[in-house]
Design a protein around this motif. Sequence first.
Motif, PDB file in Angstrom:
ATOM      1  N   GLY A 296       0.841  -1.190   0.000  1.00 41.48           N
ATOM      2  CA  GLY A 296       0.000   0.000   0.000  1.00 41.48           C
ATOM      3  C   GLY A 296       0.873   1.235   0.000  1.00 41.48           C
ATOM      4  O   GLY A 296       2.057   1.183   0.370  1.00 41.48           O
ATOM      5  N   GLY A 297       0.309   2.331  -0.466  1.00 36.26           N
ATOM      6  CA  GLY A 297       1.062   3.576  -0.485  1.00 36.26           C
ATOM      7  C   GLY A 297       2.265   3.534  -1.407  1.00 36.26           C
ATOM      8  O   GLY A 297       3.269   4.208  -1.179  1.00 36.26           O
ATOM      9  N   ASP A 298       2.196   2.714  -2.463  1.00 35.71           N
ATOM     10  CA  ASP A 298       3.267   2.515  -3.442  1.00 35.71           C
ATOM     11  C   ASP A 298       4.479   1.795  -2.836  1.00 35.71           C
ATOM     12  O   ASP A 298       5.605   1.953  -3.300  1.00 35.71           O
ATOM     13  CB  ASP A 298       3.713   3.836  -4.080  1.00 35.71           C
ATOM     14  CG  ASP A 298       4.465   3.605  -5.399  1.00 35.71           C
ATOM     15  OD1 ASP A 298       4.179   2.603  -6.070  1.00 35.71           O
ATOM     16  OD2 ASP A 298       5.342   4.424  -5.732  1.00 35.71           O
ATOM     17  N   ALA A 299       4.242   0.981  -1.811  1.00 35.10           N
ATOM     18  CA  ALA A 299       5.294   0.153  -1.223  1.00 35.10           C
ATOM     19  C   ALA A 299       4.783  -1.273  -1.115  1.00 35.10           C
ATOM     20  O   ALA A 299       3.577  -1.517  -1.031  1.00 35.10           O
ATOM     21  CB  ALA A 299       5.707   0.681   0.147  1.00 35.10           C
ATOM     22  N   ASP A 300       5.722  -2.229  -1.120  1.00 42.41           N
ATOM     23  CA  ASP A 300       5.374  -3.649  -1.053  1.00 42.41           C
ATOM     24  C   ASP A 300       6.334  -4.336  -0.086  1.00 42.41           C
ATOM     25  O   ASP A 300       7.507  -3.964   0.016  1.00 42.41           O
ATOM     26  CB  ASP A 300       5.481  -4.285  -2.445  1.00 42.41           C
ATOM     27  CG  ASP A 300       4.912  -5.700  -2.493  1.00 42.41           C
ATOM     28  OD1 ASP A 300       5.607  -6.629  -2.028  1.00 42.41           O
ATOM     29  OD2 ASP A 300       3.800  -5.876  -2.995  1.00 42.41           O
ATOM     30  N   PHE A 301       5.830  -5.344   0.614  1.00 44.40           N
ATOM     31  CA  PHE A 301       6.674  -6.068   1.558  1.00 44.40           C
ATOM     32  C   PHE A 301       7.792  -6.843   0.879  1.00 44.40           C
ATOM     33  O   PHE A 301       8.731  -7.277   1.540  1.00 44.40           O
ATOM     34  CB  PHE A 301       5.820  -7.011   2.405  1.00 44.40           C
ATOM     35  CG  PHE A 301       4.852  -6.299   3.309  1.00 44.40           C
ATOM     36  CD1 PHE A 301       5.301  -5.344   4.209  1.00 44.40           C
ATOM     37  CD2 PHE A 301       3.494  -6.572   3.254  1.00 44.40           C
ATOM     38  CE1 PHE A 301       4.414  -4.677   5.047  1.00 44.40           C
ATOM     39  CE2 PHE A 301       2.599  -5.917   4.087  1.00 44.40           C
ATOM     40  CZ  PHE A 301       3.062  -4.971   4.987  1.00 44.40           C
TER      41      PHE A 301
ATOM     42  N   PHE B 267       8.184  -1.576   4.523  1.00 44.16           N
ATOM     43  CA  PHE B 267       7.305  -2.157   5.545  1.00 44.16           C
ATOM     44  C   PHE B 267       6.591  -1.053   6.313  1.00 44.16           C
ATOM     45  O   PHE B 267       5.374  -1.112   6.546  1.00 44.16           O
ATOM     46  CB  PHE B 267       8.116  -3.030   6.504  1.00 44.16           C
ATOM     47  CG  PHE B 267       8.256  -4.459   6.076  1.00 44.16           C
ATOM     48  CD1 PHE B 267       7.464  -5.452   6.640  1.00 44.16           C
ATOM     49  CD2 PHE B 267       9.177  -4.822   5.107  1.00 44.16           C
ATOM     50  CE1 PHE B 267       7.589  -6.784   6.253  1.00 44.16           C
ATOM     51  CE2 PHE B 267       9.315  -6.143   4.709  1.00 44.16           C
ATOM     52  CZ  PHE B 267       8.522  -7.131   5.284  1.00 44.16           C
ATOM     53  N   LEU B 268       7.340  -0.048   6.715  1.00 40.85           N
ATOM     54  CA  LEU B 268       6.756   1.037   7.501  1.00 40.85           C
ATOM     55  C   LEU B 268       5.759   1.846   6.679  1.00 40.85           C
ATOM     56  O   LEU B 268       4.707   2.260   7.188  1.00 40.85           O
ATOM     57  CB  LEU B 268       7.859   1.939   8.038  1.00 40.85           C
ATOM     58  CG  LEU B 268       8.899   1.259   8.940  1.00 40.85           C
ATOM     59  CD1 LEU B 268       9.937   2.273   9.404  1.00 40.85           C
ATOM     60  CD2 LEU B 268       8.237   0.581  10.126  1.00 40.85           C
ATOM     61  N   LYS B 269       6.057   2.048   5.400  1.00 40.18           N
ATOM     62  CA  LYS B 269       5.156   2.802   4.534  1.00 40.18           C
ATOM     63  C   LYS B 269       3.824   2.089   4.377  1.00 40.18           C
ATOM     64  O   LYS B 269       2.758   2.729   4.413  1.00 40.18           O
ATOM     65  CB  LYS B 269       5.805   3.009   3.156  1.00 40.18           C
ATOM     66  CG  LYS B 269       4.941   3.786   2.170  1.00 40.18           C
ATOM     67  CD  LYS B 269       4.678   5.214   2.635  1.00 40.18           C
ATOM     68  CE  LYS B 269       3.931   6.010   1.579  1.00 40.18           C
ATOM     69  NZ  LYS B 269       3.627   7.385   2.033  1.00 40.18           N
TER      70      LYS B 269
ATOM     71  N   GLU C  99      11.818  -8.415  10.417  1.00 38.14           N
ATOM     72  CA  GLU C  99      12.354  -8.380  11.781  1.00 38.14           C
ATOM     73  C   GLU C  99      13.098  -7.075  12.067  1.00 38.14           C
ATOM     74  O   GLU C  99      13.106  -6.601  13.212  1.00 38.14           O
ATOM     75  CB  GLU C  99      13.243  -9.600  12.005  1.00 38.14           C
ATOM     76  CG  GLU C  99      12.426 -10.890  12.040  1.00 38.14           C
ATOM     77  CD  GLU C  99      13.251 -12.163  12.030  1.00 38.14           C
ATOM     78  OE1 GLU C  99      12.683 -13.232  12.341  1.00 38.14           O
ATOM     79  OE2 GLU C  99      14.461 -12.089  11.699  1.00 38.14           O
ATOM     80  N   ALA C 100      13.674  -6.482  11.037  1.00 31.92           N
ATOM     81  CA  ALA C 100      14.319  -5.180  11.209  1.00 31.92           C
ATOM     82  C   ALA C 100      13.287  -4.064  11.351  1.00 31.92           C
ATOM     83  O   ALA C 100      13.479  -3.107  12.117  1.00 31.92           O
ATOM     84  CB  ALA C 100      15.242  -4.900  10.028  1.00 31.92           C
ATOM     85  N   ALA C 101      12.184  -4.173  10.604  1.00 33.46           N
ATOM     86  CA  ALA C 101      11.171  -3.118  10.599  1.00 33.46           C
ATOM     87  C   ALA C 101      10.273  -3.164  11.828  1.00 33.46           C
ATOM     88  O   ALA C 101       9.780  -2.121  12.281  1.00 33.46           O
ATOM     89  CB  ALA C 101      10.321  -3.227   9.331  1.00 33.46           C
ATOM     90  N   HIS C 102      10.053  -4.346  12.357  1.00 35.70           N
ATOM     91  CA  HIS C 102       9.073  -4.532  13.439  1.00 35.70           C
ATOM     92  C   HIS C 102       9.275  -3.563  14.609  1.00 35.70           C
ATOM     93  O   HIS C 102       8.326  -2.877  15.025  1.00 35.70           O
ATOM     94  CB  HIS C 102       9.106  -5.982  13.906  1.00 35.70           C
ATOM     95  CG  HIS C 102       7.979  -6.341  14.823  1.00 35.70           C
ATOM     96  ND1 HIS C 102       7.961  -5.972  16.147  1.00 35.70           N
ATOM     97  CD2 HIS C 102       6.831  -7.029  14.611  1.00 35.70           C
ATOM     98  CE1 HIS C 102       6.849  -6.423  16.714  1.00 35.70           C
ATOM     99  NE2 HIS C 102       6.150  -7.058  15.800  1.00 35.70           N
ATOM    100  N   PRO C 103      10.476  -3.449  15.173  1.00 34.78           N
ATOM    101  CA  PRO C 103      10.631  -2.539  16.324  1.00 34.78           C
ATOM    102  C   PRO C 103      10.562  -1.061  15.964  1.00 34.78           C
ATOM    103  O   PRO C 103      10.433  -0.211  16.854  1.00 34.78           O
ATOM    104  CB  PRO C 103      12.020  -2.908  16.870  1.00 34.78           C
ATOM    105  CG  PRO C 103      12.747  -3.488  15.709  1.00 34.78           C
ATOM    106  CD  PRO C 103      11.716  -4.202  14.896  1.00 34.78           C
TER     107      PRO C 103
ATOM    108  N   GLY D  70       2.284   3.045  12.400  1.00 31.21           N
ATOM    109  CA  GLY D  70       1.418   2.331  11.470  1.00 31.21           C
ATOM    110  C   GLY D  70       0.712   1.159  12.113  1.00 31.21           C
ATOM    111  O   GLY D  70       0.749   0.967  13.334  1.00 31.21           O
ATOM    112  N   SER D  71       0.053   0.351  11.291  1.00 28.59           N
ATOM    113  CA  SER D  71      -0.622  -0.854  11.755  1.00 28.59           C
ATOM    114  C   SER D  71       0.398  -1.795  12.378  1.00 28.59           C
ATOM    115  O   SER D  71       1.464  -2.041  11.810  1.00 28.59           O
ATOM    116  CB  SER D  71      -1.305  -1.556  10.578  1.00 28.59           C
ATOM    117  OG  SER D  71      -2.069  -0.657   9.806  1.00 28.59           O
ATOM    118  N   GLU D  72       0.071  -2.349  13.531  1.00 23.67           N
ATOM    119  CA  GLU D  72       0.982  -3.255  14.229  1.00 23.67           C
ATOM    120  C   GLU D  72       1.204  -4.536  13.424  1.00 23.67           C
ATOM    121  O   GLU D  72       0.278  -5.077  12.819  1.00 23.67           O
ATOM    122  CB  GLU D  72       0.403  -3.601  15.598  1.00 23.67           C
ATOM    123  CG  GLU D  72       1.268  -4.531  16.426  1.00 23.67           C
ATOM    124  CD  GLU D  72       0.652  -4.886  17.755  1.00 23.67           C
ATOM    125  OE1 GLU D  72       1.161  -5.807  18.430  1.00 23.67           O
ATOM    126  OE2 GLU D  72      -0.361  -4.255  18.130  1.00 23.67           O
TER     127      GLU D  72
END
Length: 408
Positions: free
Chosen positions: A67-72, A80-82, A115-119, A124-126
């Motif tokens: 979403g928001g022009d980003a992909d996992f 991820f954050l976007k 795992e890097a993005a999670h903390p 954003g959405s958890e």
Amino acid sequence: MNSRKIKIVNGRIITPYRIINGGTVLTEGNRILAVAEDDIPVSGAVEIDAKGQYISPGFIDIHVHGGGDADFMDGDAASFLKVAETHIQYGTTAMTPTSLSSDTDSLRRTISTYEAAHPLNRKGSEFLGIHLEGPYFAMEQRGAQDPRYIRNPDPAEYASVLADTTSVVRWSAAPELPGALAFGDYLRHRGILPAVAHTDAIYEEMLDAWEHGYSHATHLYSAMSGVTRRNAFRYAGVIESAFLLDDMTVEIIADGVHLPPALLKLVYKFKGPEKTALITDAMRAAGMPPGESILGSRENGLKVIIEDEVAKLPDRTQFAGSVATADRLVRNMVKLADVPMADAVRMMTATPAAIMKVSGSKGSLATGKDADIVLFDEDVRIDTVIRGGEVLHRAANARSVLHLPSQA
């Protein structure tokens, strides 16, 4: 530590089984302190006057790609954050980031990036864990998944991918493939949900799959078998199996495009709100204007076209992903499928929470649960989004009124 209290009043509080008119939801820190049918006197709280709008648990999207022009699959924490910060605006307070079929190195990279993005994910959405969709699929049911990566389950591969992580919470596969039943056993032993997806299985194979842990159907109707013929004889497919297996849970892309209203009504009638989760299955173009986009990573993804509120392959022969957001799913179940609001919300909250085994902390407005709350109007237009007791989004035209506590 966040110790702020938030008091939400003058709304319609949605529980899994009823709607409370004019009650109070009180939070303290990141937890719900109380839900009551009347006013709760409290001092020092931020008070939100809902102005008659719905007060709902935060939406939980258990199948989303971007979403928001980003992909996992983009391979960086910023993407991820976007995605998370895009979907929070539409009421999704928790999500399960989902991959696409890829090579082994890409699967590992997606997990390590998660795992890097999670903390770092505070706005954003958890993230509830990662969902690997593929690559163990039936080639004829691959849909828009890249055929270069479709293959049978390989014990050495999946054991290696999962060896050093506890972040994978679900893995979708075709259960009729050679080695897929052993794969289901392995996932179940690891506490990972095996899900049926992109499959040509028949009912008899689905019974075997059920016994090996495949208890959930990924995007029901999409990329899976229905009634089929083999040597002139008819066999029930995965769709019919999902209806016949009473305890099997399902998820549907209720964007109003992937499934017409009649099928939304059919799933609701047969599986009910307690066994049906709403998912966006959204790709990077969710929250973006129509036009060209990419399914999967920017590096090696597939070109797609966004039109008619859905992603299509360039030749327009089939859909290539959803661009839905969670508010649209709830709205469609109410407006297109004639589902009561409380049931539509349950399919976006309590049911996905139960499927992902997080219902102890999420999915309903109850004392002690996470303070994940969404306010929206009769047309499911998002007004305010609270995640973990923090107001992370308020619409530019928010109808609710926010009163800060007196400093006296």
